[in-house]
Design a protein around this motif. Structure first.
Motif, PDB file in Angstrom:
ATOM      1  N   ASN A  12      29.921  36.720  37.888  1.00 45.59           N
ATOM      2  CA  ASN A  12      30.959  37.466  38.338  1.00 45.59           C
ATOM      3  C   ASN A  12      30.545  37.916  40.587  1.00 45.59           C
ATOM      4  O   ASN A  12      30.865  38.251  41.296  1.00 45.59           O
ATOM      5  CB  ASN A  12      30.954  39.441  37.883  1.00 45.59           C
ATOM      6  CG  ASN A  12      32.599  38.959  36.946  1.00 45.59           C
ATOM      7  OD1 ASN A  12      32.715  37.334  37.040  1.00 45.59           O
ATOM      8  ND2 ASN A  12      32.081  39.995  35.987  1.00 45.59           N
ATOM      9  N   GLU A  13      29.202  38.127  40.329  1.00 43.42           N
ATOM     10  CA  GLU A  13      28.809  38.077  41.748  1.00 43.42           C
ATOM     11  C   GLU A  13      28.813  36.921  42.501  1.00 43.42           C
ATOM     12  O   GLU A  13      28.714  37.192  43.419  1.00 43.42           O
ATOM     13  CB  GLU A  13      27.036  38.837  41.823  1.00 43.42           C
ATOM     14  CG  GLU A  13      26.846  40.126  40.790  1.00 43.42           C
ATOM     15  CD  GLU A  13      27.364  41.296  40.846  1.00 43.42           C
ATOM     16  OE1 GLU A  13      28.012  42.300  40.747  1.00 43.42           O
ATOM     17  OE2 GLU A  13      27.130  40.996  42.774  1.00 43.42           O
ATOM     18  N   ILE A  30      34.566  44.723  48.456  1.00 46.95           N
ATOM     19  CA  ILE A  30      33.506  44.894  47.864  1.00 46.95           C
ATOM     20  C   ILE A  30      32.411  45.385  47.760  1.00 46.95           C
ATOM     21  O   ILE A  30      31.998  46.246  46.784  1.00 46.95           O
ATOM     22  CB  ILE A  30      32.789  43.351  47.948  1.00 46.95           C
ATOM     23  CG1 ILE A  30      33.871  42.402  48.067  1.00 46.95           C
ATOM     24  CG2 ILE A  30      31.843  43.098  46.564  1.00 46.95           C
ATOM     25  CD1 ILE A  30      34.527  42.190  46.416  1.00 46.95           C
ATOM     26  N   ASP A  31      31.520  45.710  48.805  1.00 47.89           N
ATOM     27  CA  ASP A  31      30.216  46.505  48.575  1.00 47.89           C
ATOM     28  C   ASP A  31      30.861  48.286  48.585  1.00 47.89           C
ATOM     29  O   ASP A  31      29.702  48.830  48.671  1.00 47.89           O
ATOM     30  CB  ASP A  31      29.514  46.316  50.431  1.00 47.89           C
ATOM     31  CG  ASP A  31      29.128  45.183  50.120  1.00 47.89           C
ATOM     32  OD1 ASP A  31      29.394  44.757  51.181  1.00 47.89           O
ATOM     33  OD2 ASP A  31      29.010  45.073  49.766  1.00 47.89           O
ATOM     34  N   HIS A  43      33.283  53.232  42.084  1.00 45.05           N
ATOM     35  CA  HIS A  43      32.996  52.037  41.426  1.00 45.05           C
ATOM     36  C   HIS A  43      33.112  50.999  42.407  1.00 45.05           C
ATOM     37  O   HIS A  43      34.042  51.876  43.706  1.00 45.05           O
ATOM     38  CB  HIS A  43      34.269  51.734  40.434  1.00 45.05           C
ATOM     39  CG  HIS A  43      33.818  52.293  39.159  1.00 45.05           C
ATOM     40  ND1 HIS A  43      32.884  51.730  38.284  1.00 45.05           N
ATOM     41  CD2 HIS A  43      34.151  53.378  38.797  1.00 45.05           C
ATOM     42  CE1 HIS A  43      32.642  52.369  37.594  1.00 45.05           C
ATOM     43  NE2 HIS A  43      33.288  53.230  37.011  1.00 45.05           N
ATOM     44  N   SER A  44      33.071  49.717  42.845  1.00 41.64           N
ATOM     45  CA  SER A  44      34.063  49.118  43.692  1.00 41.64           C
ATOM     46  C   SER A  44      35.421  48.989  43.303  1.00 41.64           C
ATOM     47  O   SER A  44      35.124  48.331  42.054  1.00 41.64           O
ATOM     48  CB  SER A  44      32.908  48.160  43.790  1.00 41.64           C
ATOM     49  OG  SER A  44      33.883  46.753  44.683  1.00 41.64           O
ATOM     50  N   LEU A  45      36.148  49.431  44.177  1.00 47.58           N
ATOM     51  CA  LEU A  45      37.557  48.923  44.110  1.00 47.58           C
ATOM     52  C   LEU A  45      37.835  47.520  44.356  1.00 47.58           C
ATOM     53  O   LEU A  45      39.147  47.048  43.499  1.00 47.58           O
ATOM     54  CB  LEU A  45      38.328  49.885  45.215  1.00 47.58           C
ATOM     55  CG  LEU A  45      38.277  51.518  44.613  1.00 47.58           C
ATOM     56  CD1 LEU A  45      39.687  52.353  45.525  1.00 47.58           C
ATOM     57  CD2 LEU A  45      38.761  51.392  43.514  1.00 47.58           C
ATOM     58  N   GLY A  46      37.803  46.925  45.338  1.00 49.88           N
ATOM     59  CA  GLY A  46      37.596  45.038  45.465  1.00 49.88           C
ATOM     60  C   GLY A  46      37.405  44.912  44.439  1.00 49.88           C
ATOM     61  O   GLY A  46      37.734  43.456  43.654  1.00 49.88           O
ATOM     62  N   VAL A  50      39.270  42.426  41.419  1.00 48.10           N
ATOM     63  CA  VAL A  50      38.404  40.673  41.505  1.00 48.10           C
ATOM     64  C   VAL A  50      38.915  40.652  39.720  1.00 48.10           C
ATOM     65  O   VAL A  50      39.325  39.453  38.856  1.00 48.10           O
ATOM     66  CB  VAL A  50      37.668  40.463  41.709  1.00 48.10           C
ATOM     67  CG1 VAL A  50      37.633  38.966  41.227  1.00 48.10           C
ATOM     68  CG2 VAL A  50      37.768  40.258  43.738  1.00 48.10           C
ATOM     69  N   ARG A  51      38.448  42.065  39.447  1.00 47.47           N
ATOM     70  CA  ARG A  51      38.844  41.605  37.247  1.00 47.47           C
ATOM     71  C   ARG A  51      39.639  41.642  36.753  1.00 47.47           C
ATOM     72  O   ARG A  51      39.744  41.399  35.921  1.00 47.47           O
ATOM     73  CB  ARG A  51      37.166  42.772  37.032  1.00 47.47           C
ATOM     74  CG  ARG A  51      36.226  42.219  37.583  1.00 47.47           C
ATOM     75  CD  ARG A  51      34.921  43.340  36.146  1.00 47.47           C
ATOM     76  NE  ARG A  51      35.174  44.351  36.928  1.00 47.47           N
ATOM     77  CZ  ARG A  51      34.354  45.351  37.377  1.00 47.47           C
ATOM     78  NH1 ARG A  51      33.987  44.862  39.022  1.00 47.47           N
ATOM     79  NH2 ARG A  51      34.600  46.354  37.761  1.00 47.47           N
ATOM     80  N   TRP A  52      40.422  42.139  37.608  1.00 47.69           N
ATOM     81  CA  TRP A  52      42.007  42.411  36.926  1.00 47.69           C
ATOM     82  C   TRP A  52      43.048  41.553  37.101  1.00 47.69           C
ATOM     83  O   TRP A  52      42.880  40.570  36.401  1.00 47.69           O
ATOM     84  CB  TRP A  52      43.139  43.528  37.899  1.00 47.69           C
ATOM     85  CG  TRP A  52      44.651  44.315  37.465  1.00 47.69           C
ATOM     86  CD1 TRP A  52      45.112  43.270  37.806  1.00 47.69           C
ATOM     87  CD2 TRP A  52      44.403  44.548  36.454  1.00 47.69           C
ATOM     88  NE1 TRP A  52      46.568  44.016  36.508  1.00 47.69           N
ATOM     89  CE2 TRP A  52      45.631  44.431  36.257  1.00 47.69           C
ATOM     90  CE3 TRP A  52      43.878  45.364  35.514  1.00 47.69           C
ATOM     91  CZ2 TRP A  52      46.612  45.672  35.083  1.00 47.69           C
ATOM     92  CZ3 TRP A  52      44.532  46.332  34.706  1.00 47.69           C
ATOM     93  CH2 TRP A  52      45.852  46.739  34.520  1.00 47.69           C
TER      94      TRP A  52
END
Length: 393
Positions: A12-13, A30-31, A43-46, A50-52
């Motif tokens: 993922n990273e 992301i950051d 949490h990172s909303l970015g 992506v995970r969604w």
């Protein structure tokens, strides 16, 4: 998907970093972390976004987790269709009335059974072929003639050939339709067949199209019908009988018959058509169908087969002939004790409708996974026997 297609396994990273590099995601998204939920944990909303999308791809079956490795994913290997080996003819399954062969249509060279109807929906000459492949427009006439020639030698006098074809094949980069249908018709005449009709199958549930020429450029109308090319080897002895497919009278016609027919005396079209007192007053068994067949796709009838395919990990066929269309053609063109043959069986709709109407049948299909689904559709037919476990193909 580009990220997963470029590597066997993706952390993922590494995925986040790659999306930032190609500009798909802003580095700040992301950051940067933000409080989320009642606990207001940051949490990172970015990354969550992506995970969604990652989970959506998982649901679509195109990526999967790498077992035993947290946060590592990979693309799912594409499941290719397994084509019957060349020159192999294998009995896949059978019923009291029919026989399904895992083979291409050349298997009919080894069969001497008299055939009363050849009914099939061949692959269309699409610019982008479906999973099972198909010929180009230039190759199409030769492909069809070569495919059906082994069956024609066993077609009884007066037997019929019916091909469900596409009317929506366009010249490259043009809204003009291809004339491949006309060229095919002439080539089939050269094989000794006579044109009986071009039946129009109107599909009211057909999605709007051609998308580019009708919906974007606006130079075409939305298509809604496909041709069914009907030919015979002997028009004077054609086995068709419209009494087998009569339709109920309309309410208005039934009332007209009940009151003894027409009371008027008149003519139309400079005398070409005349009405006399008593016309249409005789009781008949039904109305002769017109050659425009309005039959929608029957999604509900095929839904159990699609679920079976999903549960078994088998790919479902991308094209479907509706059962009502197959049934109508079989009943119209084939006597009850006749033999129906399909050389591109796909969903095995021809076989199911031959079975239900008491006709014998022989079908070939060269993709093992499609034969397996055909067996699933016909597993309750009298005398069903599967010769080998196609679900393992």
């Amino acid at each position: 998907m580009h990220a997963y297609g470029a590597a066997h396994e993706v952390r993922n990273e590494d995925l986040y970093a790659g999306l930032v590099r190609n500009g798909a995601v802003d580095a700040g998204e992301i950051d940067t972390t933000s409080p989320v939920g009642r606990a207001a944990q940051r949490h990172s909303l970015g990354k969550r976004k992506v995970r969604w999308i990652q989970q959506t791809l998982r649901q679509l079956g195109v990526i999967e987790r790498v077992p035993g490795r947290r946060g590592v994913w990979r693309a799912v290997a594409k499941k290719e269709l397994e084509k019957a080996p060349r020159n192999l003819v294998r009995v896949a399954f059978s019923t009291d009335l029919g026989l399904a062969l895992w083979s291409d249509c050349s298997a009919f060279r080894r069969i001497d059974e008299p055939i009363h109807l050849i009914l099939s929906s061949p692959p269309y000459p699409l610019s982008k072929a479906r999973a099972y492949g198909g010929p180009s427009v230039k190759e199409y006439t030769e492909f069809i003639c070569r495919s059906i020639e082994p069956l024609l030698r066993n077609l009884v006098p007066g037997g019929s050939l019916c091909l469900n074809l596409s009317n929506d094949i366009f010249l490259a980069g043009s809204p003009a339709r291809s004339t491949y249908l006309e060229r095919l018709t002439i080539a089939l005449e050269d094989l000794g067949l006579s044109l009986m009709d071009r039946l129009a199958w109107e599909n009211p549930s057909k999605p709007p199209g051609p998308t580019y020429w009708a919906c974007k450029e606006r130079v075409q109308l939305v298509h809604t019908w496909e041709p069914v090319l009907w030919m015979t080897n002997d028009p004077t002895r054609c086995l068709a009988d419209n009494r087998r497919v009569l339709r109920p009278h309309s309410v208005a016609t039934s009332k007209l018959i009940a009151r003894g027919g027409e009371a008027r005396s008149t003519s139309y079209g400079d005398g070409a058509h005349r009405l006399r007192p008593g016309s249409f007053g005789s009781e008949t068994a039904g109305t002769i169908p017109r050659n425009i067949l309005r039959i929608p796709h029957e999604a509900s009838s095929i839904a159990p087969v699609r679920r079976a395919a999903l549960d078994s990990g088998l790919p479902a066929h991308g094209a479907l002939m509706p059962r009502d269309l197959a049934r109508f053609l079989i009943e119209f063109l084939t006597p009850v004790d006749g033999m129906v043959a399909d050389l591109f069986s796909g969903w095995f709709t021809t076989a199911t409708q031959a079975e239900e109407t008491g006709r014998r049948w022989i079908c070939t299909e060269q993709m093992a996974q499609y034969v397996a689904l055909g067996a699933w559709r016909l597993q309750d037919a009298p005398g069903f026997h599967s010769s080998f476990d196609l679900t393992r193909a």
